[in-house]
Design a protein around this motif. Structure first.
Motif, PDB file in Angstrom:
ATOM      1  N   LEU A  82       0.927  -1.222  -0.182  1.00  0.00           N
ATOM      2  CA  LEU A  82      -0.006   0.062  -0.040  1.00  0.00           C
ATOM      3  C   LEU A  82       0.861   1.256  -0.010  1.00  0.00           C
ATOM      4  O   LEU A  82       0.358   2.256  -0.624  1.00  0.00           O
ATOM      5  CB  LEU A  82      -0.991   0.063   1.300  1.00  0.00           C
ATOM      6  CG  LEU A  82      -2.104  -1.074   1.229  1.00  0.00           C
ATOM      7  CD1 LEU A  82      -2.902  -1.066   2.410  1.00  0.00           C
ATOM      8  CD2 LEU A  82      -2.998  -0.892   0.001  1.00  0.00           C
ATOM      9  N   LYS A  83       1.918   1.074   0.713  1.00  0.00           N
ATOM     10  CA  LYS A  83       2.793   2.234   0.768  1.00  0.00           C
ATOM     11  C   LYS A  83       3.259   2.521  -0.941  1.00  0.00           C
ATOM     12  O   LYS A  83       3.335   3.878  -1.251  1.00  0.00           O
ATOM     13  CB  LYS A  83       3.879   2.043   1.726  1.00  0.00           C
ATOM     14  CG  LYS A  83       4.997   3.352   1.561  1.00  0.00           C
ATOM     15  CD  LYS A  83       6.440   2.902   2.717  1.00  0.00           C
ATOM     16  CE  LYS A  83       7.248   4.052   2.640  1.00  0.00           C
ATOM     17  NZ  LYS A  83       8.291   3.611   3.471  1.00  0.00           N
ATOM     18  N   TYR A 106       0.602   7.442  -6.759  1.00  0.00           N
ATOM     19  CA  TYR A 106      -0.337   8.424  -7.215  1.00  0.00           C
ATOM     20  C   TYR A 106       0.034  10.044  -6.665  1.00  0.00           C
ATOM     21  O   TYR A 106      -0.650  10.729  -6.896  1.00  0.00           O
ATOM     22  CB  TYR A 106      -1.683   8.117  -6.489  1.00  0.00           C
ATOM     23  CG  TYR A 106      -2.423   7.003  -7.191  1.00  0.00           C
ATOM     24  CD1 TYR A 106      -3.157   7.322  -8.307  1.00  0.00           C
ATOM     25  CD2 TYR A 106      -2.291   5.731  -6.753  1.00  0.00           C
ATOM     26  CE1 TYR A 106      -4.013   6.177  -8.936  1.00  0.00           C
ATOM     27  CE2 TYR A 106      -3.027   4.674  -7.458  1.00  0.00           C
ATOM     28  CZ  TYR A 106      -3.727   4.861  -8.371  1.00  0.00           C
ATOM     29  OH  TYR A 106      -4.322   3.862  -9.064  1.00  0.00           O
ATOM     30  N   ASP A 107       1.469   9.999  -6.222  1.00  0.00           N
ATOM     31  CA  ASP A 107       1.646  11.339  -5.705  1.00  0.00           C
ATOM     32  C   ASP A 107       1.952  12.247  -6.696  1.00  0.00           C
ATOM     33  O   ASP A 107       2.505  12.003  -7.625  1.00  0.00           O
ATOM     34  CB  ASP A 107       2.876  11.163  -4.901  1.00  0.00           C
ATOM     35  CG  ASP A 107       3.273  12.544  -3.946  1.00  0.00           C
ATOM     36  OD1 ASP A 107       2.744  13.530  -4.310  1.00  0.00           O
ATOM     37  OD2 ASP A 107       4.128  12.421  -3.202  1.00  0.00           O
ATOM     38  N   THR A 160       4.863  -1.258  -8.248  1.00  0.00           N
ATOM     39  CA  THR A 160       3.317  -1.117  -8.738  1.00  0.00           C
ATOM     40  C   THR A 160       2.917  -1.587  -9.629  1.00  0.00           C
ATOM     41  O   THR A 160       1.886  -2.471  -9.462  1.00  0.00           O
ATOM     42  CB  THR A 160       2.942   0.540  -8.510  1.00  0.00           C
ATOM     43  OG1 THR A 160       3.582   0.837  -7.432  1.00  0.00           O
ATOM     44  CG2 THR A 160       1.481   0.740  -8.711  1.00  0.00           C
ATOM     45  N   GLU A 196      -6.620   0.499   3.916  1.00  0.00           N
ATOM     46  CA  GLU A 196      -5.763   0.879   5.030  1.00  0.00           C
ATOM     47  C   GLU A 196      -6.805   0.954   6.057  1.00  0.00           C
ATOM     48  O   GLU A 196      -6.509   0.615   7.283  1.00  0.00           O
ATOM     49  CB  GLU A 196      -5.161   2.289   4.858  1.00  0.00           C
ATOM     50  CG  GLU A 196      -3.947   2.008   3.781  1.00  0.00           C
ATOM     51  CD  GLU A 196      -3.312   3.720   3.695  1.00  0.00           C
ATOM     52  OE1 GLU A 196      -3.949   4.603   3.872  1.00  0.00           O
ATOM     53  OE2 GLU A 196      -1.990   3.696   3.364  1.00  0.00           O
ATOM     54  N   HIS A 238      -9.383   6.732   7.923  1.00  0.00           N
ATOM     55  CA  HIS A 238      -9.301   7.757   6.751  1.00  0.00           C
ATOM     56  C   HIS A 238     -10.890   8.107   6.550  1.00  0.00           C
ATOM     57  O   HIS A 238     -11.647   6.973   6.732  1.00  0.00           O
ATOM     58  CB  HIS A 238      -8.974   7.144   5.528  1.00  0.00           C
ATOM     59  CG  HIS A 238      -7.406   6.972   5.513  1.00  0.00           C
ATOM     60  ND1 HIS A 238      -6.374   7.913   5.961  1.00  0.00           N
ATOM     61  CD2 HIS A 238      -6.756   5.863   5.366  1.00  0.00           C
ATOM     62  CE1 HIS A 238      -5.060   7.328   5.961  1.00  0.00           C
ATOM     63  NE2 HIS A 238      -5.359   6.084   5.710  1.00  0.00           N
ATOM     64  N   ILE A 257      -7.462   2.204  -1.983  1.00  0.00           N
ATOM     65  CA  ILE A 257      -6.244   2.232  -1.246  1.00  0.00           C
ATOM     66  C   ILE A 257      -6.376   2.367   0.264  1.00  0.00           C
ATOM     67  O   ILE A 257      -6.378   1.680   1.331  1.00  0.00           O
ATOM     68  CB  ILE A 257      -5.071   3.030  -1.746  1.00  0.00           C
ATOM     69  CG1 ILE A 257      -4.676   2.646  -3.293  1.00  0.00           C
ATOM     70  CG2 ILE A 257      -3.699   3.291  -1.320  1.00  0.00           C
ATOM     71  CD1 ILE A 257      -3.802   3.488  -3.834  1.00  0.00           C
ATOM     72  N   LEU A 258      -7.341   3.808   0.277  1.00  0.00           N
ATOM     73  CA  LEU A 258      -7.756   4.195   1.756  1.00  0.00           C
ATOM     74  C   LEU A 258      -8.705   3.094   2.345  1.00  0.00           C
ATOM     75  O   LEU A 258      -8.430   2.988   3.465  1.00  0.00           O
ATOM     76  CB  LEU A 258      -8.335   5.644   1.465  1.00  0.00           C
ATOM     77  CG  LEU A 258      -7.383   6.798   0.992  1.00  0.00           C
ATOM     78  CD1 LEU A 258      -8.213   7.784   0.957  1.00  0.00           C
ATOM     79  CD2 LEU A 258      -5.937   6.707   1.741  1.00  0.00           C
ATOM     80  N   LYS A 291       0.237   3.665  -3.169  1.00  0.00           N
ATOM     81  CA  LYS A 291      -0.152   4.990  -2.513  1.00  0.00           C
ATOM     82  C   LYS A 291       0.783   5.870  -3.288  1.00  0.00           C
ATOM     83  O   LYS A 291       0.358   7.037  -3.695  1.00  0.00           O
ATOM     84  CB  LYS A 291      -0.417   5.148  -1.271  1.00  0.00           C
ATOM     85  CG  LYS A 291      -0.871   6.160  -0.737  1.00  0.00           C
ATOM     86  CD  LYS A 291      -1.247   6.167   0.663  1.00  0.00           C
ATOM     87  CE  LYS A 291      -1.994   7.288   1.129  1.00  0.00           C
ATOM     88  NZ  LYS A 291      -2.240   7.278   2.468  1.00  0.00           N
ATOM     89  N   GLN A 312      -7.412   5.664  -5.752  1.00  0.00           N
ATOM     90  CA  GLN A 312      -7.198   6.132  -4.369  1.00  0.00           C
ATOM     91  C   GLN A 312      -7.986   5.700  -3.203  1.00  0.00           C
ATOM     92  O   GLN A 312      -7.598   5.334  -1.982  1.00  0.00           O
ATOM     93  CB  GLN A 312      -6.689   7.483  -4.480  1.00  0.00           C
ATOM     94  CG  GLN A 312      -5.684   7.839  -5.123  1.00  0.00           C
ATOM     95  CD  GLN A 312      -5.394   9.494  -5.423  1.00  0.00           C
ATOM     96  OE1 GLN A 312      -5.931  10.228  -5.850  1.00  0.00           O
ATOM     97  NE2 GLN A 312      -4.164   9.895  -4.704  1.00  0.00           N
TER      98      GLN A 312
END
Length: 896
Positions: free
Chosen positions: A388-389, A395-396, A417, A435, A443, A431-432, A392, A428
């Protein structure tokens, strides 16, 4: 290397790069900022002309004056810095390669050439007194920082930083001079023999101190040059493995020569393993290598940018010598095999780890998959956290001048990835959700804004609304245009208009427009993922986009950007509908439609019931069936929740109910047996899976009342796109959360928004339509029937096609068919907005082409959406460059 210090070589290292820069600025396709190009082009021509004239006049001389070299490096360093700081518009244009990177590379070639020439000319004894130019070059950081701090205010920290940077810069220049002196004094063996003192000095600096120091500085950058939540200017190298490999590599390089040939072969293998690590950093920093000169001059710490190149050359040279020595004892073929085995060891280990992570991630995702059965496999949480790190981080959108995202490990994260996701896209939001589900992260899963809050001001208002409705003979329904006048009432620029509104069932968006620079532009119907990516990108470069898309069931969001001070703009959209309707848009009620509603509309596998037909249906009643879902996340108190259920059941005389224990997995028990259940608290609260499991049970005599028992409802994984199942039970349009006072908080299935507290569940009246239960109200309602084919065959009537697409969307949410790509392409053919598409307006033809190219990549190749301009070079090209360097050095060693 003495030949390159002749004046004529200024034409090669200064004039030629600057000519290329002029050509790039002038002829590069895309948006043109004439003022920025004129400014930078004029200065470039002036500087290039001065040094070119000198080179032509002095072309027959054997050496260049030291002061000229000093002037070249100083002038072009300052020119680069000033352009980067004060001519930002020059770099707003987009492209496959960052314009900023191209500019830096072409300007740093003269800087590097000037530094080398200065160091070369001041190494010999007879020129050692020529220090004026040398001192001037060292003074550059002082001039730079003093000038900037005069503008911003001088303080003790700035003075301290000036002293440190100037000291690092001085030491670096002295080191270059020392290497040149050593090279003149002794042959190559003086550097590469492990028995020499100089070898240990250089190796300690290049192979141990610089790598470890660079990792530490990159990791400890908070407050220096990056956002507070970042983990590295050049990427995330926080894993202990990077430090271990750096220390091991330095230790191996400092080992004394081993006499035992087997042990020496083992050491050679380990050095080859570590050389892969060094090559990786060389590849990562290759695109920004010229920035090392800027860092040396302006920040001092830029030496760490040059460190991978130094280590690659130094250790490559050492491995070649080891290769030559071992070949005599073991033979060349065996040494080649050992070297190749060492080079591929790290990649093989990494891929093995990636493969296990991929399997683990696929199991984890199945907990969110609405079509999968209960998952029996356990999840390795450490592996999932790593996955996940990295996913995630991909997508930055925030990348600095270096071109690297602080949340990524360059190249590795992208490969990881793509490998783990198998080239597919994960949102995204999911992904959240993962988490929350496995790490109870808490989140908020409400969609965040598309644009950077630092770039926009959300103060634009709806100033006026106009609407027009006409009956279309072609489609047999109404066509209504809603025209909006938007106004920025403030004196601040970069305003953005954002609003959400709902359409009733049976109403569909069929067109969109936005006025851009006084010209009305028709919206492009595009893949939703591509459109949202392009919107984010062009908003963050302050261009003109407009976007209209679905955020939930019949809920749409409209975004328009930018608005200058007191600017007024026009936008609008078209709706197809077969009955009168009202839309609430920013508290403005817009009434659309004709005199009467049309009759129901039937398509293959679905029918849109009209209020008129509903009036003739028979009302029915079903009994409620209670389902309690207990939050069993890692911070939950299961015993307390069981007591709450007992109190609520007793107060409401409930004797039979289902109790579901839910963490990332779910387990069902009866109300009578719930105390006997043994379910440990772990991970997060998978409320979505529990709700889907309950709603999937078909019943003609009862309807479910679902009550969540949790002290942390905002952190739950909420049910999304569940309406095709919840519509089977129109009596209960809500699920509930049980409060401590035994009241209920209702949550809508459509958008998961909470309502006011209630004492008892809401029960709505329902009607029977051929064995299917529908709501007893005056709204249209889409009812699904049997559909044999999984493909979508359009009718040619746009309104019927819209109903067909709506029905296909609901079938996809129920059973995963038809293919979502078929839904997207069918929406394109019908030109009807669907949850998989978006209407978007962009400013320039180049942005339109970028959108269409990105869309085709996604649809044809199922590619992951890129999030930044690519500045990282292809791995194959980098590998070829490294191989050529090693072969060149080996060939050079074979000749005296």
């Amino acid at each position: 290397m003495k030949a390159v210090t002749k004046p004529v070589y200024i034409l090669l290292f200064v004039t030629l790069p600057q000519l290329m820069l002029l050509g790039y600025l002038t002829f590069r396709p895309g948006e043109l900022n004439i003022e920025s190009i004129a400014l930078s082009g004029t200065v470039t021509l002036l500087l290039m002309g001065i040094f070119s004239i000198y080179a032509l006049i002095k072309r027959r001389e054997s050496s260049t004056d030291t002061r000229v070299f000093t002037a070249i490096s100083t002038v072009y360093a300052l020119f680069t810095a000033c352009m980067l700081l004060f001519n930002e518009d020059l770099f707003n244009r987009t492209g496959f390669v960052s314009p900023r990177l191209v500019f830096i590379v072409l300007c740093m070639i003269p800087v590097l050439y000037g530094i080398y020439g200065t160091a070369f000319n001041t190494t010999s004894a007879e020129k050692s007194n020529d220090t004026a130019g040398y001192a001037g070059l060292i003074a550059v950081p002082f001039i730079w920082f003093i000038m900037m701090n005069i503008i911003n205010g001088i303080n003790l920290n700035a003075i301290l930083m000036i002293s440190i940077i100037a000291g690092v810069y001085t030491i670096t220049l002295l080191s270059v001079k020392m290497l040149l002196v050593w090279k003149q004094e002794k042959p190559d063996c003086a550097f590469n023999s492990p028995s020499t003192k100089r070898y240990y000095i250089i190796t300690t600096f290049v192979s141990l101190l610089l790598p470890l120091g660079g990792l530490a500085i990159n990791q400890g950058n908070e407050g220096l040059w990056s956002r507070a939540d970042s983990v590295g200017m050049f990427g995330d190298f926080s894993s202990p493995a990077f430090y271990i490999m750096a220390a091991l590599n330095g230790f191996l390089m400092l080992l004394p020569a081993v006499k035992d040939k087997k042990l020496r072969l083992l050491v050679f293998y380990l050095k080859a393993v570590c050389y892969t690590y060094i090559l990786y950093f060389f590849i990562v920093f290759l695109p920004i290598l010229p920035m090392g000169a800027v860092g040396l001059i302006f920040y001092g710490l830029g030496i760490f940018i040059l460190a991978p190149a130094l280590a690659t050359i130094w250790q490559g040279w050492h491995i070649i010598k080891e290769w030559a020595g071992l070949s005599k004892a073991w033979g060349t073929p065996r040494i080649i095999a050992v070297f190749c085995a060492g080079i591929i060891t790290l990649p093989v280990c990494m891929i093995s780890t990636f493969w296990s992570d991929k399997d683990n991630f696929e199991v984890a995702v199945r907990y969110l998959d609405h079509n999968s059965v209960e998952v029996a496999k356990t999840i390795d949480l450490a592996r999932l956290h790593r996955t996940l790190k990295n996913v995630k981080g991909s997508y930055d959108l925030t990348r600095g001048i270096t071109g690297y995202a602080p949340g990524n490990t360059p190249i590795i994260s992208a490969f990881y990835t793509n490998f783990v996701l198998d080239g597919k896209v994960i949102s995204q939001h999911n992904i959240l959700a993962l988490e929350n589900l496995f790490f109870d992260s808490g989140h908020s899963l409400i969609d965040a804004g598309l644009s950077n809050s630092d770039m926009v001001n959300n103060r634009v208002r709806l100033a006026a609304v106009k609407s027009k409705t006409e009956f279309s003979e072609e489609t047999g329904v109404y066509r209504s245009w809603v025209d909006l006048t938007l106004e920025n009432p403030t004196g601040e620029g970069n305003g953005e208009y954002v609003t959400t509104f709902k359409l009733p069932e049976g109403a569909y968006i069929s067109d969109y427009y936005l006025d851009v620079l006084g010209e009305r532009k028709e919206g492009i119907l595009a893949d939703r993922r591509a459109a949202m990516f392009i919107y984010r990108k062009i908003v963050n470069t302050r261009r003109d986009p407009g976007l209209l898309y679905y955020t939930g069931r019949n809920t749409l969001e409209l975004s328009v950007f930018p608005f200058n001070e007191h600017e007024v703009r026009q936008t609008g959209f078209e709706i197809l509908h077969n009955h009168p309707l009202n839309i609430n848009l920013d508290n403005n009620i817009i009434s659309l439609g004709g005199d009467v509603a049309q009759k129901e509309t039937a398509v293959e596998g679905a029918v849109l019931l009209s209020p008129l037909q509903k009036a003739g249906l028979k009302r029915v009643e079903r009994t409620p069936e209670y389902h309690f879902v207990i939050d069993c996340s890692k911070n939950s108190d299961i015993a307390w929740h069981i007591e709450q259920i007992e109190e609520y059941a007793k107060a409401n005389k409930i004797t039979r109910a289902e109790v579901i224990f839910a963490s990332h997995r779910v387990e069902s028990h009866s109300l009578a047996d719930m105390k006997k259940a043994k379910f440990k608290t772990e991970c997060g609260f998978n409320f979505y899976r529990a709700v889907r499991m309950i709603l999937s049970k078909e019943s003609s005599k009862s309807f479910p009342v679902i009550i969540a028992v949790s002290d942390n409802m905002p952190g739950a994984v909420f049910p999304e796109n569940i309406y095709p199942l919840s519509d089977r039970f129109p009596e209960s349009p809500f699920y509930y959360a049980l409060n401590h006072d035994l009241t209920l908080t209702p949550y809508s299935y459509e958008d998961n928004k909470a309502g006011s507290r209630l004492k008892n569940p809401i029960v709505e009246p329902v009607l029977d339509f051929n064995g299917i239960y529908v709501s007893d109200n005056d709204a249209c309602e889409l009812v699904l029937g049997d559909m044999e084919s999984d493909s979508i065959t359009l009718t040619g009537n746009r309104y019927k096609d819209a109903i067909l697409l709506d029905a296909a969307q609901q079938r996809y949410l129920l059973n995963g068919k038809p293919n979502p790509l078929e839904l997207i392409r069918a929406g394109f053919r019908a030109r009807i907005l669907t949850p998989q598409t978006a209407f978007i307006v962009v400013e320039t033809p180049e942005q339109e082409q970028e959108l269409l190219d990105l869309q085709e990549r996604i649809l044809n190749n199922n590619e992951q959406i890129p999030t930044v301009t690519l500045d990282e070079p292809p791995l194959l090209i980098c590998a070829i460059l490294v191989l050529l360097v090693i072969l060149f050095m080996k060939k050079r060693k074979s000749y005296p």
